[in-house]
Design a protein around this motif. Structure first.
Motif, PDB file in Angstrom:
ATOM      1  N   LYS A  73      10.852  -2.801   1.171  1.00 15.31           N
ATOM      2  CA  LYS A  73       9.520  -3.309   0.888  1.00 15.31           C
ATOM      3  C   LYS A  73       8.525  -2.162   0.983  1.00 15.31           C
ATOM      4  O   LYS A  73       8.653  -1.285   1.830  1.00 15.31           O
ATOM      5  CB  LYS A  73       9.144  -4.385   1.905  1.00 15.31           C
ATOM      6  N   THR A  74       7.532  -2.213   0.120  1.00 13.78           N
ATOM      7  CA  THR A  74       6.467  -1.220   0.181  1.00 13.78           C
ATOM      8  C   THR A  74       5.587  -1.533   1.394  1.00 13.78           C
ATOM      9  O   THR A  74       5.601  -2.664   1.907  1.00 13.78           O
ATOM     10  CB  THR A  74       5.606  -1.246  -1.093  1.00 13.78           C
ATOM     11  N   PRO A  75       4.791  -0.561   1.865  1.00 13.47           N
ATOM     12  CA  PRO A  75       3.869  -0.857   2.971  1.00 13.47           C
ATOM     13  C   PRO A  75       2.934  -2.015   2.657  1.00 13.47           C
ATOM     14  O   PRO A  75       2.638  -2.829   3.532  1.00 13.47           O
ATOM     15  CB  PRO A  75       3.106   0.457   3.144  1.00 13.47           C
ATOM     16  N   THR A  76       2.507  -2.127   1.399  1.00 17.69           N
ATOM     17  CA  THR A  76       1.624  -3.239   1.012  1.00 17.69           C
ATOM     18  C   THR A  76       2.353  -4.564   1.136  1.00 17.69           C
ATOM     19  O   THR A  76       1.800  -5.543   1.658  1.00 17.69           O
ATOM     20  CB  THR A  76       1.118  -3.039  -0.433  1.00 17.69           C
ATOM     21  N   GLU A  77       3.600  -4.612   0.678  1.00 22.09           N
ATOM     22  CA  GLU A  77       4.380  -5.851   0.786  1.00 22.09           C
ATOM     23  C   GLU A  77       4.589  -6.228   2.249  1.00 22.09           C
ATOM     24  O   GLU A  77       4.502  -7.410   2.615  1.00 22.09           O
ATOM     25  CB  GLU A  77       5.727  -5.689   0.089  1.00 22.09           C
TER      26      GLU A  77
END
Length: 92
Positions: A73-77
């Motif tokens: 997962k991306t940091p935003t996710e």
């Protein structure tokens, strides 16, 4: 662009994060930023990146493993998941 030595003399950090020196490693429609001083290896667990840094006269060995078992997962996710979880608890 300053040399690694010039950056070290100014900051005391050798092997620091300098975005403009990143190169991309492309694999299956993803790009992973790799630095000239980074070695990377495909392992059974995923891609392993290794870097050495000197900070304040101390040597650090940094190792990151990016799992191929599941999509990272991306940091935003990750932040959105935390926010959704908190909203579900009524804590905000």
């Amino acid at each position: 662009m300053k040399s690694e030595f010039e950056v070290y003399m100014e900051t005391g950090i050798l092997g620091g994060y300098i975005p403009e020196r990143a190169i991309g490693y492309r694999d299956d429609n993803t790009i992973t930023p790799i630095y000239r001083d980074t070695s990377y290896h495909e392992t059974e667990r995923g891609m392993e990146l290794r870097r050495e840094m000197i900070v304040g006269g101390r040597k650090f060995f940094v190792r990151s493993i990016f799992s191929t078992a599941e999509k990272a997962k991306t940091p935003t996710e990750q932040m959105l998941q935390i926010i959704d979880s908190d909203l579900g608890k009524g804590s905000i």
